[in-house]
Design a protein around this motif. Structure first.
Motif: not given
Length: 154
Positions: A21-49
């Motif tokens: 998890a640390r390695r994948l986080r460290d390799e994210r692009t600089a403009e990417a949302p953080g872990r929490l942001g990506l997780s929130l986007l994932g919830h919205l993608r899977r579950r909708g509004a």
């Protein structure tokens, strides 16, 4: 497997998962949302509004704990707020096309970097073993007290 051996395996698995998890986080692009942001986007993608409260509950956090992340996602055009048609007092958070694209790009990039590392460091048979291990880990994620899944994959 005896209890001591099982605990040693569990400890090894935990260390490996945290390191990965640390390695994948460290390799994210600089403009990417953080872990929490990506997780929130994932919830919205899977579950909708969802409401902010529902998103916070999905993350096992208090609503005020995700306020900053939601503001950043909204400012970046990755989510938008809309009124709930059934209850005009409620605001729903919706994944935008840009948010879906950013999420997909991040997942695709992480998967590609991990696949590249696997092909360099592991034999084809070891890669197949990791595939089986990934399936087993998914089962562990589904085995949560109360029956709720703890999956966080965007």
């Amino acid at each position: 497997m005896e209890q001591g051996e099982l605990r040693a395996t569990a400890a090894s698995l935990r260390r490996a998962a945290v390191g990965l998890a640390r390695r994948l986080r460290d390799e994210r692009t600089a403009e990417a949302p953080g872990r929490l942001g990506l997780s929130l986007l994932g919830h919205l993608r899977r579950r909708g509004a969802m409401t902010a409260g529902e998103l916070a509950a999905a993350e096992h956090l208090q609503p005020q704990s995700i306020t900053r992340a939601l503001a950043s996602l909204e400012e970046g055009g990755l989510i938008r707020r809309s009124r709930d048609e059934d209850d005009r007092r409620r605001h729903l958070l919706v994944l935008t096309d840009k948010g879906a694209e950013v999420l997909a790009d991040q997942v695709k990039g992480s998967d590609a970097r991990l696949a590249e590392a696997m092909s360099r460091a592991l034999t084809p048979e070891e890669c197949r073993v990791l595939g089986v291990a990934a399936d087993l880990i998914e089962r562990l994620l589904d085995d949560r007290p109360g029956g709720a899944s703890s999956r966080r994959d965007p």
